[in-house]
Design an enzyme around this catalytic site. Structure first.
Site, short mmCIF file in Angstrom:
data_model
loop_
_atom_site.label_atom_id
_atom_site.label_comp_id
_atom_site.label_asym_id
_atom_site.label_seq_id
_atom_site.Cartn_x
_atom_site.Cartn_y
_atom_site.Cartn_z
N GLY A 1 -8.67 6.06 2.49
CA GLY A 1 -9.08 6.96 3.57
C GLY A 1 -10.50 6.75 4.05
O GLY A 1 -11.21 7.71 4.35
N HIS B 1 -6.63 10.52 4.42
CA HIS B 1 -6.05 9.52 5.32
C HIS B 1 -6.09 10.04 6.76
O HIS B 1 -5.94 11.23 6.98
CB HIS B 1 -4.59 9.24 4.95
CG HIS B 1 -4.44 8.46 3.68
ND1 HIS B 1 -3.67 8.89 2.64
CD2 HIS B 1 -4.96 7.28 3.30
CE1 HIS B 1 -3.72 7.98 1.66
NE2 HIS B 1 -4.49 7.00 2.03
N GLY B 2 -6.28 9.13 7.71
CA GLY B 2 -6.20 9.52 9.12
C GLY B 2 -7.54 10.01 9.66
O GLY B 2 -8.60 9.64 9.15
N ASP C 1 0.83 -1.21 0.00
CA ASP C 1 0.00 0.00 0.00
C ASP C 1 0.87 1.26 0.00
O ASP C 1 1.76 1.40 0.85
CB ASP C 1 -0.86 -0.06 1.28
CG ASP C 1 -1.92 1.01 1.35
OD1 ASP C 1 -2.43 1.42 0.29
OD2 ASP C 1 -2.25 1.43 2.48
N ASN D 1 -10.27 1.01 1.52
CA ASN D 1 -9.08 0.92 2.38
C ASN D 1 -9.35 1.46 3.78
O ASN D 1 -9.80 2.61 3.92
CB ASN D 1 -7.94 1.77 1.79
CG ASN D 1 -7.33 1.16 0.56
OD1 ASN D 1 -7.89 0.25 -0.04
ND2 ASN D 1 -6.17 1.66 0.18
P1 13P Z 1 -7.46 5.49 6.75
O1 13P Z 1 -6.31 5.40 7.68
O2 13P Z 1 -8.03 6.86 6.70
O3 13P Z 1 -8.47 4.43 6.99
O4 13P Z 1 -6.90 5.24 5.27
C1 13P Z 1 -6.47 3.97 4.91
C2 13P Z 1 -5.90 3.97 3.54
O5 13P Z 1 -6.36 4.62 2.65
C3 13P Z 1 -4.72 3.10 3.32
O6 13P Z 1 -4.23 3.22 2.03
#
Ligand code: 13P
Length: 283
Positions: free
Chosen positions: A208, A179-180, A81, A229
Site C-alpha cells: 500500500g 491499499h488504494g 501478489d 509495493n
Molecule cells: P497500492 O495500490 O496502494 O500501491 O498497494 C499496492 C500493494 O500493496 C500491492 O500488493
C-alpha cells in the site's frame, strides 16, 4: 532469467534500500517498469494479482518477463501478489514464477501458519520464495477488499512465532498503510516497525505504498523495509493519460498512438518510486 526474490531482498536488507514491487497488467505496463528499472540500474519485482493472471494469463507474464530480463540485463523477479488459493500458486510456480505471496492474513493465526507452511514447502522445492502477511491492510487491491473494522496491525511477538513456524522468506507487515487511494494522509507506526525489525530477521515488506509521502516510505526503509509495493499510483497516470488522449483525439484508432503517452506518464512515476526506494544503481 527470472530470479526469485531471495538474494534481491537480502542484498537490499544489507544495503539499506528497498526493491520496488510494481504491479503490472499487460505488455505496456510491464515494459514501462522493466525499461525504467534497466535504465536506472535497479533490481525489479514485477507483481501480478490473481485477477491480473485471469486477465493476462501466467504463461504470457512469464514469457514477457523472460524477454525483459534478457534484453535489459536487469535482475527481475515475477511475484504472485495476494494469492489466497494454494492450487493457483502451485500452478503459476510450475510455469515459471519464482516468488509468491500467500495471503492468509484473514484467517486465524494457526490457520495462517498452516496454509503458509504448505506454500513454503512447495515453493522452496522449486527454489521459489514466499512472502506472507500478518495483520490486515485496509483498502482495495483488485478483488481483495478489507474494511476499516477488519484492519489490524502486526503484533511483533506473533511475527517472531510466525516466521519461525513457517520458514517464510519475507514478511508483509501492517503498520498503517492501506491499499488504494488514501482518504487522509497515512500515519505509519514506526515504533511498531522498529520493534518487529528488532526481533524478526527476514526481509520486511510494505504494502500500500501509493499515496504515502516519500519521506515516510524512506523512513520505513531506514527502519528495515526491503520491498515496497506500488500499484495504484502507477495505474492512475496511465489511465488518466489514455483518457485524455482519446478524448482529445476521438478518431485515433492506433493503439501505439494512445498507449505511447500513457506509458510515458507511468514511467515518470516509476522513476520517482525507484529513487524513493534508493534502488537505483544497485543492479
Ligand atoms: P497500492 O495500490 O496502494 O500501491 O498497494 C499496492 C500493494 O500493496 C500491492 O500488493
Amino acid at each position: 532469467m527470472i530470479l526469485s526474490t531471495r538474494q534481491m531482498l537480502l542484498d537490499a536488507q544489507a544495503g539499506h534500500y528497498a526493491v520496488p514491487a510494481f504491479n503490472i497488467h499487460n505488455l505496456e505496463t510491464l515494459q514501462v517498469v522493466a525499461d525504467t528499472a534497466s535504465e536506472m540500474h535497479s533490481p525489479l519485482i514485477i507483481a501480478v494479482t490473481p485477477s491480473t493472471i485471469d486477465y493476462a494469463r501466467d504463461e504470457y507474464v512469464v514469457a514477457m518477463a523472460n524477454i525483459a530480463a534478457k534484453h535489459t540485463n536487469t535482475p527481475i523477479a515475477i511475484h504472485l501478489d495476494h494469492f489466497e488459493d494454494i492450487t493457483r500458486i502451485k500452478k503459476s510456480i510450475d510455469v515459471g514464477f519464482k516468488s509468491a505471496m500467500i495471503d492468509a492474513s484473514k484467517l486465524p493465526f494457526e490457520e495462517n501458519i498452516a496454509k503458509t507452511k504448505e506454500v513454503v514447502s512447495y515453493a522452496h522445492h522449486y527454489d521459489a520464495t514466499v512472502e506472507a502477511e500478518l495483520g490486515k491492510l485496509v483498502g482495495v487491491e483488485d478483488d481483495l477488499v478489507v474494511d476499516d473494522k477488519d484492519a489490524a496491525y502486526t503484533n511483533p511477538d506473533d511475527a517472531v512465532k510466525f516466521v519461525k513456524a513457517t520458514n517464510i522468506d519475507s514478511l508483509a507487515v501492517a503498520i498503517g498503510t492501506a491499499h488504494g487511494v488514501y482518504k487522509e494522509e497515512p500515519k505509519l507506526d514506526f515504533d511498531r516497525l522498529a520493534e518487529i525489525r528488532a526481533v524478526v530477521d527476514v526481509p520486511l515488506v510494505l504494502h500500500g505504498a501509493s499515496g504515502v509521502p516519500a519521506d515516510q516510505v524512506r523512513k520505513a526503509i531506514e527502519l528495515g523495509i526491503t520491498k515496497v509495493n506500488i500499484a495504484t499510483e502507477l495505474k492512475m497516470p496511465f489511465a488518466e493519460t489514455l483518457r485524455k488522449v482519446l478524448v482529445e483525439k476521438p478518431n485515433e484508432s492506433d493503439p501505439r498512438k494512445y498507449f505511447g503517452p500513457a506509458k510515458e506518464a507511468m514511467k515518470k512515476v516509476a522513476i520517482e518510486k525507484i529513487l524513493m526506494c534508493g534502488s537505483n544503481g544497485k543492479a
